[in-house]
Structures are given as C-alpha cells and as structure tokens.
Design a protein around this motif. Structure first.
Motif, mmCIF file in Angstrom:
data_model
loop_
_atom_site.group_PDB
_atom_site.id
_atom_site.type_symbol
_atom_site.label_atom_id
_atom_site.label_comp_id
_atom_site.label_asym_id
_atom_site.label_seq_id
_atom_site.Cartn_x
_atom_site.Cartn_y
_atom_site.Cartn_z
ATOM 1 N N LEU A 27 119.319 59.273 22.158
ATOM 2 C CA LEU A 27 118.576 59.374 20.900
ATOM 3 C C LEU A 27 117.270 60.142 21.031
ATOM 4 N N GLY A 28 116.807 60.347 22.261
ATOM 5 C CA GLY A 28 115.477 60.920 22.446
ATOM 6 C C GLY A 28 114.406 59.924 22.051
ATOM 7 N N LEU A 29 114.593 58.662 22.463
ATOM 8 C CA LEU A 29 113.747 57.563 22.018
ATOM 9 C C LEU A 29 112.261 57.828 22.206
ATOM 10 N N LEU A 30 111.859 58.191 23.417
ATOM 11 C CA LEU A 30 110.424 58.312 23.688
ATOM 12 C C LEU A 30 109.769 59.366 22.807
ATOM 13 N N ASN A 31 110.423 60.503 22.634
ATOM 14 C CA ASN A 31 109.851 61.534 21.770
ATOM 15 C C ASN A 31 109.800 61.070 20.315
ATOM 16 N N ASN A 32 110.825 60.344 19.884
ATOM 17 C CA ASN A 32 110.818 59.838 18.514
ATOM 18 C C ASN A 32 109.706 58.827 18.309
ATOM 19 N N TYR A 45 106.117 47.973 26.363
ATOM 20 C CA TYR A 45 105.770 47.691 27.758
ATOM 21 C C TYR A 45 106.419 48.691 28.718
ATOM 22 N N ASN A 46 105.816 48.832 29.895
ATOM 23 C CA ASN A 46 106.419 49.657 30.943
ATOM 24 C C ASN A 46 107.805 49.159 31.331
ATOM 25 N N ASP A 47 107.995 47.855 31.376
ATOM 26 C CA ASP A 47 109.302 47.326 31.767
ATOM 27 C C ASP A 47 110.418 47.780 30.838
ATOM 28 N N PHE A 48 110.088 48.126 29.603
ATOM 29 C CA PHE A 48 111.076 48.607 28.659
ATOM 30 C C PHE A 48 111.190 50.125 28.641
ATOM 31 N N LEU A 49 110.064 50.831 28.703
ATOM 32 C CA LEU A 49 110.050 52.249 28.355
ATOM 33 C C LEU A 49 109.895 53.198 29.528
ATOM 34 N N ALA A 50 109.481 52.713 30.669
ATOM 35 C CA ALA A 50 109.317 53.584 31.836
ATOM 36 C C ALA A 50 110.589 53.574 32.684
ATOM 37 N N PRO A 51 110.937 54.699 33.297
ATOM 38 C CA PRO A 51 112.156 54.752 34.105
ATOM 39 C C PRO A 51 112.200 53.724 35.230
ATOM 40 N N ALA A 90 114.304 55.305 16.567
ATOM 41 C CA ALA A 90 113.040 54.961 17.229
ATOM 42 C C ALA A 90 113.144 53.559 17.806
ATOM 43 N N THR A 91 114.325 53.247 18.274
ATOM 44 C CA THR A 91 114.636 51.990 18.935
ATOM 45 C C THR A 91 115.825 52.239 19.855
#
Length: 211
Positions: free
Chosen positions: A41-46, A20-26, A172-173
C-alpha cells in the motif's frame, strides 16, 4: 456513503493510532506481521502525506497510543484477553525501549495532543480521548494508523457510539493480511463508518476550499 466528503476543518481531528517503532520501523517487533500489506500500500508514505496535509489544513493531530509494556502489568488480572497476553509475552511497546518510542516521522509536534494509553483495542475505552476531542469542539474524526481490524476499527466503532462522524483511510493503515484488510474496510467498515476513502481522496478533500 460519500467517497470524498467535505472536511469541516473547524470540527475535524486526525487520530493517529499507535505510531510506535515496534509497528512502523523495519526492526520493530510487529512490523513483520504487517509488512506485506504495508509495503504493497505504501503505508509510510501515505501516513506522511495524510499527516502533512492535515497539519496544513489546520486539523488537530491527536496521537492515540496503546499501553506500553511494563513488567507485572497483568498481575492479578481476571480476564486478560489473547491480544493483551500476546503483547505482554513479547514485551511489545516496552516502556523506555526503542520499540516503545514514537516512529521518528510521526512523533508528536508542538500543538499535537497525546491521549492517555489504551489497554485493549479502543482508543476511547478508559482514556481521556473523548474529553480531549470535546474540549477542542471536535465532532468528526479521521482515523489512520495500526491495525486496521483491531485498534483502528475498535476506535472507530467506539467513536460512532459516542456520536462522532468517522472517516477511515483504507491505505493509511495495514493489517496481518489482505483478508483482514478486506474485513476492515469492505465488510465491517460500512456498518459504522460514515466515509471510507483513499489517501488520494482525502488529500483532495483537504485541499478543497475551506468550509
């Protein structure tokens, strides 16, 4: 525990928890909680790499979404836990809102499956996830998404109880801090997961000859 187990592509699915956006968007309501770990970790790219590699390898991608906030959701409940109450008070993943929509990079694509929404932490409890996996002949799952020590861990533990082979992808988390990540992957994970790998290790396994 094997670091890079072979991927049985005919029997394996990727489970993406709560994209969700609430988790992954700035601008998301929960991003500040996980931002430090996620950025390190570079989560989004992973996540992008794992999803792309999984699709390329022909693995089913199944979205495992948390319940989206609606007014009155918890009315009359006897035992709402702190996790539910906190989400309710802050209108996390509000139905019809930007925060409750999919993060654009991880929105379901044609052929993906979306499980029914889970209320607590497990993507299996009171949902159709087990049914979907069985209908696809899936007996092995790879877990990515949020949060490492809550929904990802609970979904993984439940999967093992149902007889699935479980792989965790440690970068990836994300979670609220390094202590939670350590607990998820170095203390709790080895008690139930069959494999705990990095994104790079998983990509190498997905790129290996098909089995």
């Amino acid at each position: 525990m094997s670091a890079t187990p072979p991927i049985d592509r005919a029997r394996t699915a990727l489970l993406f928890v709560d994209p969700y956006n609430d988790f992954l968007a700035p601008e998301g309501k929960l991003w500040p909680m996980v931002a430090s770990v996620a950025t390190e970790l570079g989560l989004l790219n992973n996540l992008r790499k794992v999803v792309a590699a999984s699709r390329g390898a022909g693995l089913p991608v199944i979205i495992v979404p948390h319940h989206r906030w609606k007014d009155g959701d918890l009315d009359g409940w006897d035992h709402p836990n702190p996790y539910l109450l906190g989400g309710y008070q802050h209108k996390v993943f509000e139905t019809g809102s930007w925060g409750g929509d999919w993060f654009v990079d991880f929105a379901p694509q044609p052929g993906d499956l979306v499980a029914t929404e889970h209320w607590g932490s497990s993507g299996f409890a009171n949902t159709n996830l087990d049914f979907l996996l069985k209908q696809k002949g899936i007996s092995r799952v790879i877990l990515i998404g949020l949060i490492a020590n809550t929904c990802v861990e609970s979904t993984g533990r439940f999967a093992v109880e149902l007889g699935y082979h479980v792989t965790l992808v440690r970068d990836a988390t994300a979670a609220a801090g390094p202590e939670a990540m350590h607990a998820a992957h170095d203390i709790n994970g080895p008690t139930y997961a069959h494999a705990i790998v990095t994104t790079a290790e998983l990509l190498a396994a997905l790129a290996s000859p098909k089995i």
